[in-house]
Design an enzyme around this catalytic site. Structure first.
Site, PDB file in Angstrom:
ATOM      1  N   TYR A 135      -8.541  14.442  -4.127  1.00 29.73           N
ATOM      2  CA  TYR A 135      -8.040  13.893  -2.869  1.00 29.73           C
ATOM      3  C   TYR A 135      -6.966  14.845  -2.336  1.00 29.73           C
ATOM      4  CZ  TYR A 135     -10.012   9.142  -3.463  1.00 29.73           C
ATOM      5  OH  TYR A 135     -10.843   8.061  -3.587  1.00 29.73           O
ATOM      6  N   HIS A 170       0.828  -1.207   0.000  1.00 28.02           N
ATOM      7  CA  HIS A 170       0.000   0.000   0.000  1.00 28.02           C
ATOM      8  C   HIS A 170       0.865   1.261   0.000  1.00 28.02           C
ATOM      9  CE1 HIS A 170      -3.032   2.840   1.907  1.00 28.02           C
ATOM     10  NE2 HIS A 170      -3.722   2.329   0.915  1.00 28.02           N
TER      11      HIS A 170
END
Length: 655
Positions: free
Chosen positions: A454, A421
């Site tokens: 974002y 991730h």
């Protein structure tokens, strides 16, 4: 520690979604943005039903985890309450405000006579080619109701009084969901399903229509992948993706009023016995409201053009600038162009011999991936660690992995039980036999599409000791198929890396603030996360609070920590931000006796991030950049945070 000191994970997730819903109720938010918040709420709820409800249903059936017992019923009750709130916002706020603008959204009422001619023409000219009907009888049918697709249940009686059920598809994936119609200067907005409903007599000319009801089925979205799989992971995942929409039904969403005999008949025929039966409103899949047909700048937020954060003269390069000083990009306030340029320069710089990057969620038309393929064609050694298990992005990542592999990029996939991730990239240059690294480390995905909405931070650095640690991590990821063993340990002095030192280092940083508080030395903790769940780290924050450490948390979504509890967490505050952009950056600030340590990175404090992912958090050393982050975080602790941040960055000199 008693279980009551941790807030329920799923109720916290639903609580965040309610914060989204509340944005739709604010008069200060432009009307089109309010409608988009309703869309986001609906989309989030669909994901909850696809991802979390199967877990809660399984726990409810088997009760293996006492911590989750009863959560299914609690979640259902909370969802029902929010759904009533959703309907009330539309009825009492959105519709009246639109009407004031002479925009008439036909919601829960008949189509007015002024536009029926247009509705009939639309049906015959555009809609009719895409619809079909399926007869549902008392026996099992071969028909499979697709995941998250809309249908109309039509109850009919023939000329001799025999009743039958027909299902009609609502082709919202092929046609627009909402149609804007004009009549004498007045604007009307009509749902596709209402257009179909108005024209049903054409489809069933010899029957009496006894009732028409909209329905939707949501299915389990989890991929069933385990360590025992055989074959290439991309092939296995592609097979799984083909069946994702055919999982068991977790929710059967119905319009109220269906007679019970017909409802049970439908449940039996469509094999929905395990699904949660949910009465909603007349309209489902309201995530489609994100394309509400309303034009005009006055209906939306004022535009914030992306700011230039890095100025490069025409005779200079980004790499040369990074070699002189660390650079920081705060998206979406600041332009993403310099991130794209990082990869473009890496692909064409004559001194770059190797490029490494992680890819978790890739843009559909990724210029970053295109640059990596160009680099490989230019003879550079390019390694991309592609995470194929990024939920709902698996197919897109598989597509890009195949294209990169064909272009000569070495593709590495993570193991089944260990996601990568981390959001990092590294360019290795060799000049006269001397190695030199230039790196990129971020809080969010290397994705130019999501960078438009974002909020994330991206560090561009040539800090050689830190980047040598990053090279060592890439070396581990390149060869490993599982979590690190003792022989794989890397001596990270700068980076905090999950599976190696991240949890231990964070505990140590919190403990130092505890020790400083006991000694009367300046102390304090400010942390910004998307989600806070992991109990060991929460318990350490509770311990710090009890020692007198002031702790400020900014948590967007799930928060299992309960603030303000006497004797436990009275020194902890939690701020939640829901605004025009999705808060996504992770920032960790420790007072350290007045010599602040600041880290940023990819890791939330959730079980999955701490125990089953490779995450990278990195220190921020540059004094000027540290001041910028401190200012941003302080603004985020106040009202109107995003507007204030944009103004601050606009006034801040570019580099």
């Amino acid at each position: 520690m008693a279980e009551t000191v941790f807030f329920n994970r799923d109720l916290s997730w639903l609580g965040f979604n309610e914060r989204v819903l509340l944005e739709a109720s604010k008069d200060t938010v432009p009307i089109l943005e309010r409608i988009k918040f309703l869309s986001i709420y609906s989309s989030n709820l669909d994901e909850f039903y696809r991802v979390r409800m199967p877990v809660l249903m399984a726990v409810d059936e088997h009760v293996q985890d006492i911590d989750s017992t009863g959560n299914y019923a609690l979640a259902k009750a909370e969802i029902n309450r929010q759904q009533e709130q959703f309907g009330a916002i539309i009825a009492s706020q959105i519709l009246p405000q639109l009407a004031k603008q002479d925009i008439h959204w036909i919601y829960n009422k008949p189509i007015p006579s002024q536009i029926t001619d247009q509705v009939v023409n639309l049906f015959f000219n555009e809609v009719l080619a895409y619809i079909y009907s399926v007869c549902i009888d008392k026996d099992l049918t071969d028909f499979f109701a697709e995941n998250n697709k809309l249908y109309q249940l039509v109850i009919l009686k023939d000329t001799v009084g025999a009743e039958r059920l027909e299902l009609i598809n609502i082709p919202s994936e092929s046609l627009q969901r909402l149609y804007a119609l004009d009549h004498d200067g007045h604007k009307y907005v009509v749902f596709l399903e209402d257009i179909i409903k108005y024209n049903l007599s054409y489809l069933f000319p010899n029957d009496t229509i006894m009732g028409v009801f909209n329905i939707k089925i949501t299915r389990d979205a989890e991929l069933k992948i385990d360590n025992g799989l055989e074959g290439d992971i991309t092939t296995v995942l592609e097979r799984q993706l083909e069946t994702r929409d055919f999982g068991f039904a977790t929710r059967f969403l119905i319009e109220p009023g269906i007679p019970l005999r017909n409802l049970y008949r439908l449940i039996y025929s469509l094999k929905l016995g395990r699904a949660s039966i949910v009465e909603g409103g007349r309209y489902h899949n309201l995530k489609d409201l994100n394309s509400f047909p309303l034009n005009g700048e006055e209906f939306s937020y004022p535009k914030w053009p992306s700011l230039s954060s890095i100025l490069i003269s025409e005779k200079d390069t980004l790499f040369n600038l990074i070699l002189k000083q660390d650079l920081l990009v705060n998206v979406p306030y600041q332009s993403y162009d310099s991130i794209l340029r990082f990869f473009n320069e890496a692909a064409n710089d004559v001194y770059v011999e190797e490029i490494y990057t992680t890819l978790y969620r890739v843009a559909n038309n990724s210029r970053i991936v295109s640059a990596l393929m160009t680099a490989a064609r230019n003879g550079k050694k390019v390694t991309a660690l592609v995470e194929l298990k990024a939920r709902f992005d698996e197919a897109n990542n598989i597509k890009w992995a195949k294209q990169m592999k064909a272009a000569g990029v070495k593709i590495v996939y993570s193991s089944i039980d260990l996601k990568v991730h981390a959001k990092v990239a590294l360019a290795k240059r060799v000049i006269s036999g001397h190695e030199e690294f230039i790196g990129l480390m971020a809080t969010g995905n290397l994705n130019e599409s999501t960078a438009r909405f974002y909020t994330d931070q991206i560090l561009l650095t040539s800090h050689q000791p830190m980047l040598k640690e990053l090279e060592a991590l890439f070396g581990f990821l390149r060869k490993s198929k599982k979590a690190p063993s003792l022989e794989d340990q890397i001596d990270f002095k700068h980076l905090l890396v999950a599976q190696f030192n991240l949890q231990h280092r964070f505990i140590g940083l919190i403990q130092r603030e505890i020790d400083n508080a006991k000694e009367g030395i300046a102390n304090g903790i400010t942390i910004k996360l998307n989600n806070l769940e992991e109990k060991i780290l929460i318990a350490k924050l509770y311990e710090a609070s009890q020692a007198g450490v002031k702790i400020q948390l900014i948590v967007r979504g799930i928060c299992c920590l309960i603030p303000g509890q006497v004797g436990l967490s009275e020194n902890i505050t939690v701020t939640r931000i829901v605004d025009r952009y999705l808060e996504h950056g992770r920032i960790f600030i420790f007072e350290n006796g007045g010599y602040k340590e600041i880290f940023m990175g990819s890791a939330d404090w959730m079980n999955r991030n701490i125990y089953s992912r490779i995450e990278v958090c990195f220190p921020l050393y540059d004094p000027k950049l540290r001041e910028i982050i401190m200012k941003i975080v302080n603004l985020q602790l106040q009202e109107n945070a995003q507007e204030s941040i944009y103004k601050f960055l606009k006034d801040t000199n570019t580099i």
